[in-house]
Design a protein around this motif. Structure first.
Motif, PDB file in Angstrom:
ATOM      1  N   MET A 254      31.777  10.830 -29.875  1.00 49.35           N
ATOM      2  CA  MET A 254      32.040   9.728 -28.972  1.00 49.35           C
ATOM      3  C   MET A 254      32.116  10.283 -27.543  1.00 49.35           C
ATOM      4  N   LEU A 255      31.684   9.489 -26.580  1.00 48.62           N
ATOM      5  CA  LEU A 255      31.599   9.932 -25.195  1.00 48.62           C
ATOM      6  C   LEU A 255      32.666   9.276 -24.321  1.00 48.62           C
ATOM      7  N   VAL A 256      32.913   9.903 -23.178  1.00 52.51           N
ATOM      8  CA  VAL A 256      33.872   9.373 -22.212  1.00 52.51           C
ATOM      9  C   VAL A 256      33.519   7.940 -21.837  1.00 52.51           C
ATOM     10  N   ARG A 257      32.237   7.628 -21.684  1.00 50.02           N
ATOM     11  CA  ARG A 257      31.842   6.267 -21.300  1.00 50.02           C
ATOM     12  C   ARG A 257      32.306   5.228 -22.319  1.00 50.02           C
ATOM     13  N   ASP A 258      32.490   5.649 -23.567  1.00 47.47           N
ATOM     14  CA  ASP A 258      32.928   4.733 -24.614  1.00 47.47           C
ATOM     15  C   ASP A 258      34.434   4.474 -24.573  1.00 47.47           C
ATOM     16  N   ALA A 259      35.173   5.354 -23.944  1.00 45.22           N
ATOM     17  CA  ALA A 259      36.638   5.268 -23.945  1.00 45.22           C
ATOM     18  C   ALA A 259      37.229   4.881 -22.593  1.00 45.22           C
ATOM     19  N   MET A 260      36.513   5.152 -21.513  1.00 45.67           N
ATOM     20  CA  MET A 260      37.099   5.000 -20.178  1.00 45.67           C
ATOM     21  C   MET A 260      37.331   3.540 -19.808  1.00 45.67           C
ATOM     22  N   SER A 261      38.294   3.350 -18.942  1.00 43.91           N
ATOM     23  CA  SER A 261      38.520   2.047 -18.329  1.00 43.91           C
ATOM     24  C   SER A 261      37.617   1.958 -17.107  1.00 43.91           C
ATOM     25  N   THR A 262      36.856   0.896 -17.009  1.00 45.34           N
ATOM     26  CA  THR A 262      35.941   0.753 -15.873  1.00 45.34           C
ATOM     27  C   THR A 262      36.558  -0.045 -14.727  1.00 45.34           C
ATOM     28  N   VAL A 263      37.722  -0.602 -14.955  1.00 41.28           N
ATOM     29  CA  VAL A 263      38.454  -1.276 -13.882  1.00 41.28           C
ATOM     30  C   VAL A 263      39.383  -0.232 -13.284  1.00 41.28           C
ATOM     31  N   VAL A 264      39.029   0.251 -12.096  1.00 45.64           N
ATOM     32  CA  VAL A 264      39.747   1.351 -11.471  1.00 45.64           C
ATOM     33  C   VAL A 264      40.589   0.819 -10.318  1.00 45.64           C
ATOM     34  N   LEU A 265      41.880   1.119 -10.355  1.00 44.90           N
ATOM     35  CA  LEU A 265      42.749   0.785  -9.236  1.00 44.90           C
ATOM     36  C   LEU A 265      42.516   1.821  -8.152  1.00 44.90           C
ATOM     37  N   THR A 266      42.056   1.364  -7.004  1.00 43.91           N
ATOM     38  CA  THR A 266      41.805   2.248  -5.873  1.00 43.91           C
ATOM     39  C   THR A 266      42.720   1.847  -4.726  1.00 43.91           C
ATOM     40  N   ILE A 267      43.415   2.842  -4.172  1.00 41.23           N
ATOM     41  CA  ILE A 267      44.302   2.595  -3.039  1.00 41.23           C
ATOM     42  C   ILE A 267      43.919   3.535  -1.909  1.00 41.23           C
ATOM     43  N   GLY A 268      44.481   3.264  -0.746  1.00 37.27           N
ATOM     44  CA  GLY A 268      44.250   4.119   0.402  1.00 37.27           C
ATOM     45  C   GLY A 268      45.384   5.109   0.576  1.00 37.27           C
ATOM     46  N   PRO A 269      45.174   6.137   1.377  1.00 40.40           N
ATOM     47  CA  PRO A 269      46.185   7.167   1.564  1.00 40.40           C
ATOM     48  C   PRO A 269      47.438   6.666   2.286  1.00 40.40           C
ATOM     49  N   ALA A 270      47.345   5.547   2.984  1.00 42.04           N
ATOM     50  CA  ALA A 270      48.494   5.027   3.733  1.00 42.04           C
ATOM     51  C   ALA A 270      49.379   4.094   2.907  1.00 42.04           C
ATOM     52  N   HIS A 271      48.984   3.764   1.691  1.00 40.11           N
ATOM     53  CA  HIS A 271      49.846   2.950   0.838  1.00 40.11           C
ATOM     54  C   HIS A 271      51.174   3.677   0.635  1.00 40.11           C
ATOM     55  N   THR A 272      52.266   2.926   0.621  1.00 38.94           N
ATOM     56  CA  THR A 272      53.547   3.544   0.287  1.00 38.94           C
ATOM     57  C   THR A 272      53.603   3.753  -1.221  1.00 38.94           C
ATOM     58  N   LEU A 273      54.518   4.609  -1.638  1.00 39.20           N
ATOM     59  CA  LEU A 273      54.670   4.819  -3.077  1.00 39.20           C
ATOM     60  C   LEU A 273      55.148   3.548  -3.766  1.00 39.20           C
ATOM     61  N   ARG A 274      55.959   2.742  -3.084  1.00 40.82           N
ATOM     62  CA  ARG A 274      56.393   1.478  -3.688  1.00 40.82           C
ATOM     63  C   ARG A 274      55.196   0.545  -3.889  1.00 40.82           C
ATOM     64  N   GLN A 275      54.319   0.457  -2.883  1.00 44.65           N
ATOM     65  CA  GLN A 275      53.125  -0.379  -3.024  1.00 44.65           C
ATOM     66  C   GLN A 275      52.249   0.126  -4.168  1.00 44.65           C
ATOM     67  N   ALA A 276      52.064   1.434  -4.227  1.00 41.11           N
ATOM     68  CA  ALA A 276      51.246   2.009  -5.295  1.00 41.11           C
ATOM     69  C   ALA A 276      51.867   1.721  -6.654  1.00 41.11           C
ATOM     70  N   ALA A 277      53.179   1.897  -6.771  1.00 47.84           N
ATOM     71  CA  ALA A 277      53.863   1.647  -8.045  1.00 47.84           C
ATOM     72  C   ALA A 277      53.741   0.182  -8.454  1.00 47.84           C
ATOM     73  N   ALA A 278      53.881  -0.714  -7.497  1.00 48.39           N
ATOM     74  CA  ALA A 278      53.778  -2.147  -7.804  1.00 48.39           C
ATOM     75  C   ALA A 278      52.377  -2.494  -8.296  1.00 48.39           C
ATOM     76  N   LEU A 279      51.364  -1.948  -7.655  1.00 49.02           N
ATOM     77  CA  LEU A 279      49.980  -2.201  -8.084  1.00 49.02           C
ATOM     78  C   LEU A 279      49.708  -1.604  -9.461  1.00 49.02           C
ATOM     79  N   MET A 280      50.187  -0.387  -9.685  1.00 54.68           N
ATOM     80  CA  MET A 280      49.994   0.258 -10.978  1.00 54.68           C
ATOM     81  C   MET A 280      50.711  -0.524 -12.077  1.00 54.68           C
ATOM     82  N   SER A 281      51.906  -0.991 -11.788  1.00 54.49           N
ATOM     83  CA  SER A 281      52.670  -1.764 -12.762  1.00 54.49           C
ATOM     84  C   SER A 281      51.978  -3.086 -13.077  1.00 54.49           C
ATOM     85  N   ALA A 282      51.526  -3.779 -12.039  1.00 53.79           N
ATOM     86  CA  ALA A 282      50.866  -5.072 -12.230  1.00 53.79           C
ATOM     87  C   ALA A 282      49.595  -4.933 -13.058  1.00 53.79           C
ATOM     88  N   ARG A 283      48.895  -3.827 -12.890  1.00 51.65           N
ATOM     89  CA  ARG A 283      47.641  -3.620 -13.636  1.00 51.65           C
ATOM     90  C   ARG A 283      47.843  -2.846 -14.934  1.00 51.65           C
TER      91      ARG A 283
END
Length: 133
Positions: free
Chosen positions: A1-30
């Protein structure tokens, strides 16, 4: 089996200026354990994980002022969609991490986690293993 078969294709992408709270909230929501940090003017592509946020909190840092760029891993091991799950598992075990950013010719194509690999392997091995109730 290959990585393409297992990976999530919906990728959460953030910018370097996001706060850790913003990043945590986005990660939690997704309901994801990692975010790709895209910094086109700086380090390029990195990863911010639950562990990075937890380490910051454990040090007493303020999640409302700490920025993603200060906690992003930029020395990243990337997988390709054509890697086998065994290759991904070996890379994760060797590097001591639980997520791999999957790159194709256009950039990030997905993320594969240890959980994704287990999910793929478990059905094939259920008959061989006894799982206590």
């Amino acid at each position: 089996m290959l990585v393409r078969d297992a990976m999530s294709t919906v990728v959460l992408t953030i910018g370097p200026a996001h706060t850790l709270r913003q990043a945590a909230a986005l990660m939690s929501a997704r309901r994801v354990g990692a975010a790709v940090v895209h910094d086109p003017d700086g380090t390029g592509i990195g990863i911010l994980t639950e562990r990075d946020i937890l380490n910051s909190l454990g040090l007493g840092q303020n999640p409302d002022t700490e920025r993603a760029h200060a906690h992003t891993t930029t020395d990243v091991v990337f997988a390709t969609p054509a890697w086998t799950l065994e290759e991904a598992a070996v890379a994760m075990n060797h590097g001591g991490f639980r997520h791999l950013i999957v790159l194709d010719e256009d950039g990030p194509a997905g993320i594969v986690s240890v959980r994704d690999i287990i999910r793929c392997w478990a059905p094939r091995r259920q008959g061989a293993l006894h799982v206590p109730a």
